[in-house]
Design a protein around this motif. Sequence first.
Motif, PDB file in Angstrom:
ATOM      1  N   SER B  26      -6.372  -4.932  16.219  1.00 15.62           N
ATOM      2  CA  SER B  26      -6.867  -4.945  17.592  1.00 15.62           C
ATOM      3  C   SER B  26      -8.150  -4.156  17.790  1.00 15.62           C
ATOM      4  N   ASN B  27      -8.524  -3.331  16.808  1.00 21.74           N
ATOM      5  CA  ASN B  27      -9.725  -2.519  16.979  1.00 21.74           C
ATOM      6  C   ASN B  27     -10.908  -3.163  16.267  1.00 21.74           C
ATOM      7  N   SER B  28     -11.840  -3.695  17.029  1.00 23.85           N
ATOM      8  CA  SER B  28     -12.986  -4.375  16.436  1.00 23.85           C
ATOM      9  C   SER B  28     -13.880  -3.423  15.644  1.00 23.85           C
ATOM     10  N   ALA B  29     -13.702  -2.131  15.842  1.00 25.09           N
ATOM     11  CA  ALA B  29     -14.511  -1.152  15.115  1.00 25.09           C
ATOM     12  C   ALA B  29     -13.920  -0.798  13.754  1.00 25.09           C
ATOM     13  N   SER B  30     -12.737  -1.303  13.448  1.00 19.97           N
ATOM     14  CA  SER B  30     -12.115  -1.012  12.147  1.00 19.97           C
ATOM     15  C   SER B  30     -13.000  -1.524  11.025  1.00 19.97           C
ATOM     16  N   ASP B  31     -13.178  -0.707  10.000  1.00 18.89           N
ATOM     17  CA  ASP B  31     -14.124  -1.073   8.948  1.00 18.89           C
ATOM     18  C   ASP B  31     -13.521  -1.136   7.557  1.00 18.89           C
ATOM     19  N   TYR B  32     -12.223  -0.877   7.454  1.00 20.49           N
ATOM     20  CA  TYR B  32     -11.620  -0.854   6.114  1.00 20.49           C
ATOM     21  C   TYR B  32     -10.172  -1.244   6.232  1.00 20.49           C
ATOM     22  N   PHE B  33      -9.731  -2.170   5.368  1.00 19.85           N
ATOM     23  CA  PHE B  33      -8.379  -2.707   5.431  1.00 19.85           C
ATOM     24  C   PHE B  33      -7.776  -2.748   4.033  1.00 19.85           C
ATOM     25  N   ILE B  34      -6.464  -2.540   3.981  1.00 19.59           N
ATOM     26  CA  ILE B  34      -5.766  -2.541   2.692  1.00 19.59           C
ATOM     27  C   ILE B  34      -4.466  -3.325   2.819  1.00 19.59           C
ATOM     28  N   TRP B  35      -4.100  -3.996   1.753  1.00 16.54           N
ATOM     29  CA  TRP B  35      -2.781  -4.611   1.638  1.00 16.54           C
ATOM     30  C   TRP B  35      -1.965  -3.837   0.604  1.00 16.54           C
ATOM     31  N   TYR B  36      -0.703  -3.588   0.991  1.00 13.65           N
ATOM     32  CA  TYR B  36       0.230  -2.917   0.097  1.00 13.65           C
ATOM     33  C   TYR B  36       1.465  -3.779  -0.101  1.00 13.65           C
ATOM     34  N   LYS B  37       2.070  -3.614  -1.257  1.00  7.95           N
ATOM     35  CA  LYS B  37       3.347  -4.247  -1.583  1.00  7.95           C
ATOM     36  C   LYS B  37       4.374  -3.135  -1.755  1.00  7.95           C
ATOM     37  N   GLN B  38       5.518  -3.286  -1.125  1.00 12.90           N
ATOM     38  CA  GLN B  38       6.555  -2.276  -1.271  1.00 12.90           C
ATOM     39  C   GLN B  38       7.867  -2.927  -1.680  1.00 12.90           C
ATOM     40  N   GLY B  41      13.137   0.795  -2.377  1.00 13.74           N
ATOM     41  CA  GLY B  41      13.312   2.092  -2.996  1.00 13.74           C
ATOM     42  C   GLY B  41      12.069   2.676  -3.634  1.00 13.74           C
ATOM     43  N   LYS B  42      10.927   2.023  -3.439  1.00 16.16           N
ATOM     44  CA  LYS B  42       9.689   2.513  -4.040  1.00 16.16           C
ATOM     45  C   LYS B  42       8.631   2.769  -2.975  1.00 16.16           C
ATOM     46  N   GLY B  43       7.597   3.495  -3.372  1.00 15.64           N
ATOM     47  CA  GLY B  43       6.480   3.716  -2.475  1.00 15.64           C
ATOM     48  C   GLY B  43       5.585   2.492  -2.426  1.00 15.64           C
ATOM     49  N   PRO B  44       4.754   2.370  -1.403  1.00 21.48           N
ATOM     50  CA  PRO B  44       3.825   1.233  -1.316  1.00 21.48           C
ATOM     51  C   PRO B  44       2.884   1.199  -2.506  1.00 21.48           C
ATOM     52  N   GLN B  45       2.647   0.001  -3.000  1.00 20.64           N
ATOM     53  CA  GLN B  45       1.761  -0.191  -4.149  1.00 20.64           C
ATOM     54  C   GLN B  45       0.491  -0.889  -3.680  1.00 20.64           C
ATOM     55  N   PHE B  46      -0.655  -0.291  -3.974  1.00 20.06           N
ATOM     56  CA  PHE B  46      -1.938  -0.864  -3.593  1.00 20.06           C
ATOM     57  C   PHE B  46      -2.117  -2.243  -4.230  1.00 20.06           C
ATOM     58  N   ILE B  47      -2.530  -3.219  -3.398  1.00 19.67           N
ATOM     59  CA  ILE B  47      -2.801  -4.548  -3.925  1.00 19.67           C
ATOM     60  C   ILE B  47      -4.300  -4.818  -3.942  1.00 19.67           C
ATOM     61  N   ILE B  48      -4.901  -4.749  -2.770  1.00 22.28           N
ATOM     62  CA  ILE B  48      -6.316  -5.088  -2.642  1.00 22.28           C
ATOM     63  C   ILE B  48      -6.839  -4.526  -1.328  1.00 22.28           C
ATOM     64  N   ASP B  49      -8.115  -4.215  -1.301  1.00 18.97           N
ATOM     65  CA  ASP B  49      -8.722  -3.740  -0.069  1.00 18.97           C
ATOM     66  C   ASP B  49      -9.987  -4.540   0.230  1.00 18.97           C
ATOM     67  N   ILE B  50     -10.462  -4.390   1.458  1.00 22.51           N
ATOM     68  CA  ILE B  50     -11.680  -5.081   1.854  1.00 22.51           C
ATOM     69  C   ILE B  50     -12.365  -4.290   2.960  1.00 22.51           C
ATOM     70  N   ARG B  51     -13.663  -4.264   2.902  1.00 24.66           N
ATOM     71  CA  ARG B  51     -14.432  -3.579   3.942  1.00 24.66           C
ATOM     72  C   ARG B  51     -14.974  -4.605   4.925  1.00 24.66           C
ATOM     73  N   SER B  52     -15.354  -4.126   6.081  1.00 17.78           N
ATOM     74  CA  SER B  52     -15.717  -5.044   7.160  1.00 17.78           C
ATOM     75  C   SER B  52     -17.034  -5.782   6.909  1.00 17.78           C
ATOM     76  N   ASN B  53     -17.793  -5.375   5.890  1.00 16.24           N
ATOM     77  CA  ASN B  53     -19.031  -6.095   5.591  1.00 16.24           C
ATOM     78  C   ASN B  53     -18.786  -7.281   4.652  1.00 16.24           C
ATOM     79  N   MET B  54     -17.501  -7.554   4.386  1.00 17.77           N
ATOM     80  CA  MET B  54     -17.136  -8.680   3.534  1.00 17.77           C
ATOM     81  C   MET B  54     -16.195  -9.601   4.291  1.00 17.77           C
ATOM     82  N   ASP B  55     -16.166 -10.892   3.891  1.00 19.27           N
ATOM     83  CA  ASP B  55     -15.244 -11.853   4.485  1.00 19.27           C
ATOM     84  C   ASP B  55     -14.096 -12.188   3.542  1.00 19.27           C
ATOM     85  N   LYS B  56     -14.341 -11.984   2.270  1.00 21.66           N
ATOM     86  CA  LYS B  56     -13.362 -12.411   1.271  1.00 21.66           C
ATOM     87  C   LYS B  56     -13.473 -11.517   0.052  1.00 21.66           C
ATOM     88  N   ARG B  57     -12.325 -11.272  -0.537  1.00 23.27           N
ATOM     89  CA  ARG B  57     -12.311 -10.504  -1.778  1.00 23.27           C
ATOM     90  C   ARG B  57     -11.162 -11.012  -2.632  1.00 23.27           C
TER      91      ARG B  57
END
Lengths: 113, 114
Positions: B26-38, B41-57
């Motif tokens: 909801s925040n158009s000013a957000s500039d960094y996003f991450i996806w995690y897999k959990q 019984g385990k902690g979240p595992q980093f999958i991939i991230d993307i910055r707002s200056n990109m459309d696809k990664r």
Amino acid sequence: GAGVSQSPSNKVTEKGKDVELRCDPISGHTALYWYRQSLGQGLEFLIYFQGNSAPDKSGLPSDRFSAERTGGSVSTLTIQRTQQEDSAVYLCASSLGEDTAQYFGPGTRLTVL
Amino acid sequence: GESVGLHLPTLSVQEGDNSIINCAYSNSASDYFIWYKQESGKGPQFIIDIRSNMDKRQGQRVTVLLNKTVKHLSLQIAATQPGDSAVYFCAERGYGGSQGNLIFGKGTKLSVKP
């Protein structure tokens, strides 16, 4: 290399007791974060440390919660006078900087009876 | 308040199919996003991230798409495998006075049928 480690993995305590949870971040990571995850829920931010700056405590739910980070590495989250609603999984994460990927530890499952 | 949310709480797919998990922010000013897999019984595992200056990664078998116009984020998993079964969270970097922490959605549970 070694990831984020947390101890203990499980902690059962009685209501009113104090508990300490420990986090060892990835070596070289300057930022360290604590989150809380209640059953079936997303993660709730608690506090984070960045280098030598004052920690951001804006997510701490009450003054019973506190955290410190010694020597820019290991961190301890302390919960005083625990309540049943404190029962959750407490997760620690670290990152190279505050705008880079955060890597999580396995968490500490806290149960307050 | 502003938060990150997910369109679907559960997703069931056949092994070998592609999976798409969606997320709205909801925040158009957000500039960094991450996806995690959990996994359970385990902690979240980093999958991939993307910055707002990109459309696809793209990563290994995963692609993240960012549509800033409609404030939408998606995670695509190619050739879904049983080992992909987990809860997936999207997260955005905090904003305002707290820009280091991540704000998480409630998660989507992905179930892969053999």
